[in-house]
Design a protein around this motif. Structure first.
Motif, PDB file in Angstrom:
ATOM      1  N   ASP A  25       0.826  -1.207   0.000  1.00 54.85           N
ATOM      2  CA  ASP A  25       0.000   0.000   0.000  1.00 54.85           C
ATOM      3  C   ASP A  25       0.862   1.260   0.000  1.00 54.85           C
ATOM      4  N   ALA A  26       1.928   1.256   0.802  1.00 53.24           N
ATOM      5  CA  ALA A  26       2.826   2.410   0.860  1.00 53.24           C
ATOM      6  C   ALA A  26       3.564   2.573  -0.471  1.00 53.24           C
ATOM      7  N   VAL A  27       4.003   1.476  -1.049  1.00 51.88           N
ATOM      8  CA  VAL A  27       4.699   1.545  -2.336  1.00 51.88           C
ATOM      9  C   VAL A  27       3.739   2.042  -3.421  1.00 51.88           C
ATOM     10  N   TYR A  28       2.464   1.648  -3.333  1.00 51.61           N
ATOM     11  CA  TYR A  28       1.456   2.125  -4.293  1.00 51.61           C
ATOM     12  C   TYR A  28       1.324   3.643  -4.225  1.00 51.61           C
ATOM     13  N   LYS A  29       1.247   4.192  -3.021  1.00 55.74           N
ATOM     14  CA  LYS A  29       1.135   5.649  -2.867  1.00 55.74           C
ATOM     15  C   LYS A  29       2.375   6.349  -3.414  1.00 55.74           C
ATOM     16  N   GLU A  30       3.545   5.759  -3.161  1.00 52.11           N
ATOM     17  CA  GLU A  30       4.782   6.339  -3.684  1.00 52.11           C
ATOM     18  C   GLU A  30       4.830   6.234  -5.213  1.00 52.11           C
ATOM     19  N   ALA A  31       4.325   5.140  -5.737  1.00 50.08           N
ATOM     20  CA  ALA A  31       4.291   4.968  -7.192  1.00 50.08           C
ATOM     21  C   ALA A  31       3.351   5.990  -7.834  1.00 50.08           C
ATOM     22  N   LEU A  32       2.227   6.257  -7.192  1.00 51.90           N
ATOM     23  CA  LEU A  32       1.316   7.290  -7.704  1.00 51.90           C
ATOM     24  C   LEU A  32       2.002   8.648  -7.725  1.00 51.90           C
ATOM     25  N   GLN A  33       2.720   8.962  -6.645  1.00 49.13           N
ATOM     26  CA  GLN A  33       3.444  10.227  -6.572  1.00 49.13           C
ATOM     27  C   GLN A  33       4.518  10.301  -7.660  1.00 49.13           C
ATOM     28  N   LEU A  34       5.225   9.206  -7.858  1.00 41.23           N
ATOM     29  CA  LEU A  34       6.271   9.159  -8.875  1.00 41.23           C
ATOM     30  C   LEU A  34       5.686   9.305 -10.279  1.00 41.23           C
ATOM     31  N   ARG A  35       4.545   8.646 -10.520  1.00 38.43           N
ATOM     32  CA  ARG A  35       3.872   8.775 -11.818  1.00 38.43           C
ATOM     33  C   ARG A  35       3.468  10.225 -12.076  1.00 38.43           C
ATOM     34  N   ASP A  36       2.910  10.868 -11.053  1.00 39.31           N
ATOM     35  CA  ASP A  36       2.503  12.264 -11.204  1.00 39.31           C
ATOM     36  C   ASP A  36       3.711  13.170 -11.439  1.00 39.31           C
ATOM     37  N   SER A  37       4.824  12.857 -10.784  1.00 42.87           N
ATOM     38  CA  SER A  37       6.042  13.652 -10.986  1.00 42.87           C
ATOM     39  C   SER A  37       6.541  13.523 -12.420  1.00 42.87           C
ATOM     40  N   PHE A  38       6.501  12.314 -12.956  1.00 39.60           N
ATOM     41  CA  PHE A  38       6.902  12.128 -14.354  1.00 39.60           C
ATOM     42  C   PHE A  38       5.987  12.920 -15.286  1.00 39.60           C
ATOM     43  N   ALA A  39       4.697  12.982 -14.958  1.00 38.27           N
ATOM     44  CA  ALA A  39       3.743  13.698 -15.810  1.00 38.27           C
ATOM     45  C   ALA A  39       3.921  15.217 -15.707  1.00 38.27           C
ATOM     46  N   LEU A  40       4.186  15.708 -14.510  1.00 40.74           N
ATOM     47  CA  LEU A  40       4.263  17.153 -14.303  1.00 40.74           C
ATOM     48  C   LEU A  40       5.638  17.749 -14.613  1.00 40.74           C
ATOM     49  N   VAL A  41       6.682  16.930 -14.501  1.00 41.31           N
ATOM     50  CA  VAL A  41       8.042  17.430 -14.698  1.00 41.31           C
ATOM     51  C   VAL A  41       8.722  16.629 -15.814  1.00 41.31           C
ATOM     52  N   PRO A  42       8.608  17.071 -17.059  1.00 45.34           N
ATOM     53  CA  PRO A  42       9.210  16.331 -18.171  1.00 45.34           C
ATOM     54  C   PRO A  42      10.735  16.219 -18.056  1.00 45.34           C
ATOM     55  N   GLU A  43      11.348  17.141 -17.327  1.00 45.40           N
ATOM     56  CA  GLU A  43      12.799  17.096 -17.154  1.00 45.40           C
ATOM     57  C   GLU A  43      13.240  15.874 -16.363  1.00 45.40           C
ATOM     58  N   LEU A  44      12.339  15.306 -15.558  1.00 42.73           N
ATOM     59  CA  LEU A  44      12.668  14.112 -14.777  1.00 42.73           C
ATOM     60  C   LEU A  44      12.971  12.940 -15.706  1.00 42.73           C
ATOM     61  N   ARG A  45      12.152  12.782 -16.708  1.00 38.91           N
ATOM     62  CA  ARG A  45      12.398  11.707 -17.673  1.00 38.91           C
ATOM     63  C   ARG A  45      13.692  11.965 -18.450  1.00 38.91           C
ATOM     64  N   GLN A  46      13.922  13.205 -18.803  1.00 36.21           N
ATOM     65  CA  GLN A  46      15.163  13.544 -19.501  1.00 36.21           C
ATOM     66  C   GLN A  46      16.375  13.233 -18.624  1.00 36.21           C
ATOM     67  N   ALA A  47      16.255  13.493 -17.336  1.00 34.67           N
ATOM     68  CA  ALA A  47      17.352  13.202 -16.407  1.00 34.67           C
ATOM     69  C   ALA A  47      17.589  11.698 -16.315  1.00 34.67           C
ATOM     70  N   MET A  48      16.513  10.905 -16.338  1.00 36.69           N
ATOM     71  CA  MET A  48      16.664   9.456 -16.266  1.00 36.69           C
ATOM     72  C   MET A  48      17.347   8.915 -17.520  1.00 36.69           C
ATOM     73  N   GLU A  49      17.134   9.546 -18.641  1.00 33.26           N
ATOM     74  CA  GLU A  49      17.718   9.090 -19.901  1.00 33.26           C
ATOM     75  C   GLU A  49      19.110   9.659 -20.158  1.00 33.26           C
ATOM     76  N   ASN A  50      19.567  10.563 -19.284  1.00 31.39           N
ATOM     77  CA  ASN A  50      20.864  11.193 -19.452  1.00 31.39           C
ATOM     78  C   ASN A  50      21.974  10.234 -19.006  1.00 31.39           C
ATOM     79  N   PRO A  51      22.832   9.791 -19.935  1.00 30.23           N
ATOM     80  CA  PRO A  51      23.877   8.830 -19.561  1.00 30.23           C
ATOM     81  C   PRO A  51      25.022   9.458 -18.763  1.00 30.23           C
TER      82      PRO A  51
END
Length: 184
Positions: A25-51
């Motif tokens: 349940d706690a991981v689910y809430k964190e996953a929801l927060q993480l999903r929303d962060s990816f949606a609201l902050v496109p730079e987060l995905r760019q940072a993940m793809e930055n080698p």
């Protein structure tokens, strides 16, 4: 390799790990927060793809995006993802985890769109109807869309009930045009 296969494998592993630790349940809430962060902050995905960005920096970004203080299970999962160089799939893994969790817990998601804001009692009545019908729980998002002119659109899973004035007017217009086309 296909993105969906990789994401689903990691999501299943995270769900099994969280279930074993009894923190799903706690991981689910964190996953929801993480999903929303990816949606609201496109730079987060760019940072993940930055080698060039170090794994430690990426781990800190993931932890902050998931809400700051996160469970040890999510942190270990993120470390595994970074170690295996799969961070570009993290957003898809999180979405897959959310879907698997909802399926396991029989959680139905829906959207209730109205022309004007509705009272909380109406939303609760809709939620109760869904719970009674599905024998599960329901999560709703609400939205106000003045272009509906009146009525509502209710979507849950693959079902859609469109009782809006705008769609009824379009239907009447289409019928009128078809009827008059035959006359001419």
């Amino acid at each position: 390799m296909y993105i969906g296969v990789v994401s689903m494998r990691y999501a299943k592993a995270l769900l099994a790990y969280a279930n074993d630790a009894k923190v799903e349940d706690a991981v689910y809430k964190e996953a929801l927060q993480l999903r929303d962060s990816f949606a609201l902050v496109p730079e987060l995905r760019q940072a993940m793809e930055n080698p060039v960005l170090a794994s430690e920096v990426k781990l800190k970004l993931i932890m902050e995006a998931a809400g700051g203080k996160v469970t040890g299970e999510l942190k270990r999962f993120a470390q595994l993802v970074l170690k295996e160089k799969r961070e570009k799939f993290l957003q898809f893994m999180v979405n897959s985890y959310i879907g698997l969790y909802r399926k396991q817990k029989n959680i139905n998601t829906g959207r209730f769109t109205t022309a004007y804001p509705v009272a909380p009692e109406v939303l609760e009545r809709m939620r109760k109807m869904v719970v009674d019908y599905t024998k599960g729980t329901a999560e709703f998002t609400t939205r106000v869309d003045p272009s509906l002119e009146g009525g509502f659109i209710f979507e849950i899973s693959t079902y859609r009930l469109d009782a809006s004035v705008a769609s009824q007017m379009r239907r009447v217009k289409r019928q009128f045009i078809e009827k008059n086309r035959r006359i001419v």
